[in-house]
Structure formats: structure tokens, C-alpha cells
Motif scaffolding. Structure first.
Motif, PDB file in Angstrom:
ATOM      1  N   HIS A  47       2.812   1.167 -16.124  1.00 56.58           N
ATOM      2  CA  HIS A  47       3.383   1.843 -14.959  1.00 56.58           C
ATOM      3  C   HIS A  47       2.965   3.304 -14.958  1.00 56.58           C
ATOM      4  CE1 HIS A  47       5.966  -1.553 -14.033  1.00 56.58           C
ATOM      5  NE2 HIS A  47       6.361  -1.579 -15.286  1.00 56.58           N
ATOM      6  N   GLU A  76       8.726   4.772  -5.651  1.00 53.47           N
ATOM      7  CA  GLU A  76       8.349   3.601  -4.860  1.00 53.47           C
ATOM      8  C   GLU A  76       6.989   3.055  -5.279  1.00 53.47           C
ATOM      9  OE1 GLU A  76       8.615   5.155  -0.925  1.00 53.47           O
ATOM     10  OE2 GLU A  76      10.756   4.695  -0.715  1.00 53.47           O
ATOM     11  N   ARG A  77       6.156   3.912  -5.874  1.00 54.13           N
ATOM     12  CA  ARG A  77       4.839   3.487  -6.352  1.00 54.13           C
ATOM     13  C   ARG A  77       4.934   2.851  -7.739  1.00 54.13           C
ATOM     14  NH1 ARG A  77       0.111   2.520  -3.701  1.00 54.13           N
ATOM     15  NH2 ARG A  77       0.825   4.122  -2.243  1.00 54.13           N
ATOM     16  N   GLY A  78       6.099   2.840  -8.344  1.00 56.07           N
ATOM     17  CA  GLY A  78       6.279   2.165  -9.634  1.00 56.07           C
ATOM     18  C   GLY A  78       6.573   3.081 -10.801  1.00 56.07           C
ATOM     19  N   ARG A  85      12.678  -3.467  -7.279  1.00 55.96           N
ATOM     20  CA  ARG A  85      11.817  -3.262  -8.447  1.00 55.96           C
ATOM     21  C   ARG A  85      11.811  -4.518  -9.310  1.00 55.96           C
ATOM     22  NH1 ARG A  85      13.066   2.198 -11.671  1.00 55.96           N
ATOM     23  NH2 ARG A  85      11.541   3.306 -10.421  1.00 55.96           N
ATOM     24  N   ASP A  97       4.025  -5.871 -10.788  1.00 56.77           N
ATOM     25  CA  ASP A  97       3.948  -4.578 -10.111  1.00 56.77           C
ATOM     26  C   ASP A  97       3.266  -3.511 -10.965  1.00 56.77           C
ATOM     27  OD1 ASP A  97       5.969  -4.420 -11.987  1.00 56.77           O
ATOM     28  OD2 ASP A  97       7.245  -3.118 -10.782  1.00 56.77           O
ATOM     29  N   LEU A  98       2.491  -3.928 -11.949  1.00 57.82           N
ATOM     30  CA  LEU A  98       1.848  -2.957 -12.831  1.00 57.82           C
ATOM     31  C   LEU A  98       0.701  -2.255 -12.122  1.00 57.82           C
ATOM     32  CD1 LEU A  98       1.726  -4.910 -16.193  1.00 57.82           C
ATOM     33  CD2 LEU A  98       3.379  -3.213 -15.457  1.00 57.82           C
ATOM     34  N   THR A  99       0.507  -1.001 -12.485  1.00 54.95           N
ATOM     35  CA  THR A  99      -0.609  -0.232 -11.950  1.00 54.95           C
ATOM     36  C   THR A  99      -1.856  -0.393 -12.811  1.00 54.95           C
ATOM     37  OG1 THR A  99       0.869   1.398 -10.956  1.00 54.95           O
ATOM     38  CG2 THR A  99      -1.374   2.119 -11.409  1.00 54.95           C
ATOM     39  N   ARG A 149       8.618   4.898 -13.410  1.00 51.86           N
ATOM     40  CA  ARG A 149       9.955   4.724 -13.960  1.00 51.86           C
ATOM     41  C   ARG A 149      10.339   5.849 -14.916  1.00 51.86           C
ATOM     42  NH1 ARG A 149      10.376  -1.837 -14.873  1.00 51.86           N
ATOM     43  NH2 ARG A 149       9.466  -2.407 -12.858  1.00 51.86           N
TER      44      ARG A 149
END
Length: 603
Positions: A72, A18-20, A211, A217-219, A22
Motif C-alpha cells: 500500500h 481513498e487511493r489506499g 476498504r 487493492d494493492l498498489t 493506510r
């Protein structure tokens, strides 16, 4: 009732997905088994891409490659004990490079710590100097419902997972989730089996619906993939400098600035230089080395032109050149560092430059650029470039400069991601690489170690799904030969590794040690302790790991090998002489400097 260790495992992996996250890289072990079973279920459902690596150090660098090239978070899972310690080099690199690697260290339950129990040590705090945050996730105490236990674990994970992305005051970086687990460590009932299957299926469906693709949605910034990742959109139009940086008495005087793009600068640095008519000096891993960049910038810094520089706009981190370091310390040169976000590689107050949060402030600091300044740099740079390449191309024997240029040009042509090893090869590329269009480049310049370069390259290929060329020295390759070990059934990246084999540590030939080695009093010591000669067979190593190997001995053979499409895993070995390295590289730079100075003198 679901086995507590299985409940913990699925809760942890759900929170990460959920935090990204993959991709997850798993090293085998018993204590980590609950997380491995959950990972297997998530992989089967398509919720996660899971990769297995026997060696924990290579697992960690594979995760580093995935996270750095995609932006990610990527997890690396180990069992307890020394397995966790094997992750330290990759965690250190991730910390200094701002890469969101998640350490999932399985642990014995707290009642066994300090008792001498097998494979048990104090794992919490093991990476405290380098991780942004950490948590010791203890086993559920058996009270409360399963939903309450899941909520308790998920709540404990939130602070470290939030720290992955950094903040206005802290850069992104690695975190440690230390997961203490009690027996049983495997699914023991039909309820466990059904839980794993249903959990994975539901997670995959959830992620498909929520998603997004793309950068939103990149960290962290994947410097080799996004078009202009260094400059966040909300700052790109910032036209309100916080304070004037040039003294009012000199603000109207024409300036003589350069933009220096260090590691991780991104294409925004090239755009800024282009729009403001400022010479651009760009390291290979800046991802800003485009057509307008002055490639042979080192050749110009000590010329009459280079000595006129009065302002340096610094973007990213300079890591390669002593000449650049000297420029940054030159008296009277104003240093302006564009840092829209906190930098992971220094502590505030430890560097002399003035920091600004946007390019508009940098433009204010530069003021009016002197007329003809950019043209003068481009013309002198063209003269230096031509001289450097003439010298490099004129060498009868295959040299490192041939290799660096050929690999760069091949990546320009087909769009492969280029992974450049530390030590000499990245400096070779800095000397001879030219690009009309940008080449996506990744280099582990956080701490500039040779650790895990093979695994990093494979991680880049797995994370991006793009073909990868990696160029490295023989010691770098040998240091991570275990990275070639990929088990049957594992996803294999498309990655060709170019190994420049001079049978030792070529980097030291270019440093003071190379000169001292010419003194017969130190020749043997320098060769043994710095040259570190070896007789390792690269071909034999490749055969042992079932990796294709080809040896090239001429420029023509090298060009032909690099012209082939990047598919599967292949090692291209290029034997070169270490004895001539110091003289060849120095002579190439001198040729560039001489040509630039003659041009400036009107010769």
C-alpha cells in the motif's frame, strides 16, 4: 469559512486515503502544520495510522518499510526547505525498487519563492529523476465555493496518485505532492475545529465500508507477504507465447536450464522451477528460497555441471554475486527474463536478455529439460551445502556465518519477517541460509545502500503488524542510529535488531581492497578509507535511546537470544573479527566447490 490551508490539508489526505494509503509518517515543522492537524484528526478517528519521527530521513525510510512490506502507498510529510532534501535517499531506493512512497512536501506560497524568504527553495522538481510523477499544489485563490476549491485540488492530485501504481509501460514507484500553503497554518475558528472532527469521522466511516482486506487493492507487490505476488493472476495461466525463443533447429534438443530468482522474484519462481523440473538458484531476498532451492549455487557454477548451463530463466533482479554476473554474461547462454510488469531498475534495451511476460513463454523457451539434470544439481548441491555448513560450524570463534544462519533459522521457526542489511550480511545469508519453508525477507536492494536500515525494519513492523528480525553490520546500524528514536506514545514495532559488530567496513575485506590491504604499502590506507574503524559503543547508544541491548559472544548465547520471542525493540550485538572475514567466507565457498566437484567426479 474554513481556513484555506486546513481545507487543502483535509482534501489531500482524503485523496490519499481513498487511493489506499493506510499509514502516514510525519516529521514536525511549521509549514506542514495544517497537514499535521489533519493527520492527528485522521489518526484519532481510525482513518489513518500516523507515526511521528523527528528526523526526516528516518521518516522517509519508515514509510519505505511500510510501503514495501504491505504493497500500500505510505506517505511521508515534511516541512519546507532542507527537510525535503533529507528524503532523497529513501526516494531513490523507492524508485529503483518500485515502492509507492508518497512525498508530501509542505512549501511556502509561490510568491515567496526566489525572494530569500526563510526555509524557501525550489521544491518542485527536486526529485524529478526518481519520482513517477509530481504536482505543485498551489493555494486556493479564494474564488469559488469550498466545494469547488476541494474539487480543484483533488483534480490536481489525480495524475500523480494514479502514477503510484504504475502502468503496463511504467513500474510503480514514488510520487511527490508539493503542497504550497499560506498563513494561517493552524485551525483558527470553531468552523475549522468542527471541519477537522467531522471530516475525520466521515472519512473513517467511509473507509470502513469500502476498504477491502487482502491483495485486491494493492498498489505494488509486497514481496515478503503475499504467497505468489510476482505473477499477476491474469498472467498465471498464459499459455500463448508471443514468439518462439529457441531456434527451430535446436528446439527439440534437451536443454540444461536453471531458474535464477533475484531480489523480488517471489514464490512463483519456485513454483515454476518445481513444476518444470529445473534447478532453482535463489537469493535470500528473492522470497523463493524454499526447500528445493540449491542454496550453495555459487559453489556449483564453475564445476563441470555448472558449465553445462545453456539457459537461464531470470526472475527478479540479481544483485549479490559476481559468479552469477559471470554466468549471465557467459557466451552461448540463453537469457530469458520473466517480467509480467515493467521493472523499475533498468531501461528497456539496456540488458541483453529476452523479455517474456509470463512463465508459459519461459517454458517454451526452455523446451525439453535434459533427463537427470535436476537430480544432478540437487545431489551436487547437497554435497556442497553439507561442506559449507561443516566448515562454518567448525569455526571455534563466533563468525558472521554463524550469525546469518542462526538468524535465518530463528525466522524460519517463528515466522518473523527478516530484514537483511546491505553489504556483507546479505551475502553471508546467501552462503549459509537453508529453508524447508520460505522466510519472508526484505532487503533494500533497489540501490543496495546502507541508508535507513533501522527505520526500514521498524516500518516493516508497523506496516505488517508482524514481528521483525533485522540483521545488519555495525556501520549500517551506526549510519541509522537515529532510527532508534521513537517518541513517547508512538506505536512501537516488535523488532529485534541483530548487529554484527566487526568495528568497521567488513564488506571491503571481501573485495579487491582486502587483498591489497595485505600489501604493507597500502595497509594503512585500506584500513583508514575502507576499513573505517571506530570505537562507538552500541550499548551506550541503545541506552541513550531507551532500547534494550544484549551482547552475545558465543554460539550458545546467540542461539539463546534468538530463541526469545520478538517483542518490543531490542538490539542483539554480536562482536566478531573483521580480520578473518575474507578468509573464512572464501574458504567456505571453496569447501563447497571442492565437495561438489568430488561428488561429480564420483569421489
Amino acid at each position: 469559512m474554513i481556513t484555506p490551508s486546513i481545507l487543502t490539508a483535509t482534501t489531500v489526505l482524503r485523496a490519499l486515503a481513498e487511493r489506499g494509503m493506510r499509514h502516514l509518517v510525519v516529521s514536525p515543522g511549521s509549514r506542514s502544520a495544517p497537514l499535521a492537524y489533519a493527520a492527528a484528526a485522521a489518526h484519532a478517528s481510525g482513518a489513518l495510522s500516523v507515526h511521528v519521527r523527528i528526523d526526516e530521513r528516518d521518516a522517509a525510510f519508515t514509510a519505505l518499510g511500510v510501503a514495501r512490506s504491505t504493497g500500500h502507498p505510505c506517505g511521508v510529510l515534511t516541512t519546507s526547505g532542507t527537510a525535503v532534501g533529507e528524503l532523497l535517499p529513501a526516494v531513490m531506493e523507492a524508485s529503483h525498487a518500485g515502492v509507492p512512497v508518497v512525498v508530501l512536501s509542505a512549501d511556502r506560497p509561490p510568491e515567496l519563492r526566489g525572494t530569500g524568504a526563510n526555509q524557501t527553495t525550489r521544491q518542485p522538481g527536486m526529485f524529478s529523476t526518481f519520482v513517477r510523477a509530481e504536482v505543485d499544489v498551489l493555494p486556493p485563490d479564494g474564488t469559488g465555493t469550498e466545494a469547488e476549491q476541494r474539487a480543484e485540488i483533488a483534480a490536481a492530485l489525480q495524475p500523480p496518485l494514479a502514477a503510484l501504481a504504475g502502468s503496463r509501460d511504467a513500474a510503480p514507484g514514488p510520487v511527490q505532492l508539493n503542497i504550497a500553503l499560506r498563513d494561517p497554518l493552524y485551525p483558527v475558528s470553531d468552523e475549522d475545529h468542527e471541519h477537522l472532527k467531522d471530516w475525520a469521522r466521515e472519512l473513517a466511516a467511509e473507509l470502513r465500508g469500502t476498504r477491502p482486506d487482502g491483495p485486491s487493492d494493492l498498489t505494488a507487490h509486497p514481496w515478503s507477504v503475499l504467497p505468489e505476488p510476482f505473477l499477476p493472476a491474469e498472467l498465471s495461466t498464459d499459455n500463448t507465447p508471443t514468439a518462439p525463443l529457441r531456434d527451430s533447429s535446436t528446439a527439440s534438443a534437451p536443454s540444461h536450464p536453471v531458474v535464477f530468482a533475484g531480489d523480488g522474484a517471489g514464490r512463483a519462481a519456485a513454483r515454476f522451477a518445481r513444476e518444470h523440473g529445473i534447478p532453482l538458484l535463489a537469493e535470500p531476498s528473492s522470497n523463493a528460497r524454499e526447500g528445493e532451492a540449491v542454496a550453495s549455487y555459487e559453489s556449483l557454477l564453475d564445476t563441470t555441471l555448472g558449465r553445462q548451463v545453456d539457459t537461464v530463466v531470470l526472475v527478479g533482479r540479481p544483485t549479490l554475486s559476481r559468479a552469477v554476473s559471470a554466468l549471465l554474461k557467459r557466451p552461448g547462454v540463453q537469457m530469458v527474463a520473466v517480467r509480467p510488469e515493467p521493472a523499475p531498475w533498468f531501461e528497456p534495451g539496456r540488458r541483453p536478455e529476452t523479455e517474456v511476460r509470463g512463465f508459459a513463454e519461459a517454458a517454451s523457451a526452455v523446451g525439453t529439460v535434459a533427463e537427470g539434470w535436476l537430480g544432478a544439481w540437487r545431489e551436487a548441491g547437497d554435497a556442497a551445502d553439507a561442506a559449507v555448513l561443516r566448515y562454518a560450524d567448525g569455526q571455534e570463534q563466533l563468525t558472521r556465518l554463524h550469525v546469518a544462519r542462526a538468524v535465518w533459522d530463528a525466522s524460519c521457526r517463528d515466522g518473523s519477517v527478516l530484514v537483511v542489511g546491505s553489504s556483507t550480511v546479505v551475502r553471508d545469508a546467501d552462503l549459509v541460509a537453508r529453508a524447508d519453508s520460505p522466510v519472508p525477507v526484505i532487503a533494500n536492494r533497489g540501490l543496495a545502500g546502507i541508508d535507513g536500515t533501522v527505520a526500514t525494519a521498524f516500518g516493516v513492523g508497523l506496516g505488517t503488524g508482524r514481528p521483525v528480525r533485522a540483521v545488519m553490520g555495525d556501520l549500517t546500524f551506526l549510519h541509522d542510529a537515529g532510527g532508534l528514536l521513537v517518541g513517547p506514545g508512538e506505536q512501537v514495532p516488535d523488532a529485534h535488531l541483530v548487529v554484527v559488530n566487526d568495528s568497521g567496513g567488513g564488506i571491503f575485506q571481501t573485495l579487491e581492497h582486502g587483498g591489497l590491504g595485505l600489501d604493507e604499502r597500502y595497509t594503512a590506507a585500506v584500513e583508514r578509507f575502507f576499513g573505517t574503524p571506530h570505537r562507538a559503543g552500541v550499548a551506550q547508544l541503545c541506552a541513550a535511546y531507551s532500547v534494550e541491548h544484549v551482547r552475545v559472544d558465543t554460539v550458545e548465547d546467540l542461539t539463546a537470544a534468538l530463541a526469545e520471542p520478538v517483542g518490543g525493540r531490542r538490539v542483539i550485538e554480536v562482536p566478531v573479527s573483521r580480520e578473518t572475514l575474507r578468509d573464512v567466507n572464501a574458504a567456505a565457498r571453496q569447501a563447497g566447490a571442492r565437495a561438489a566437484q568430488e561428488h561429480l567426479a564420483g569421489g
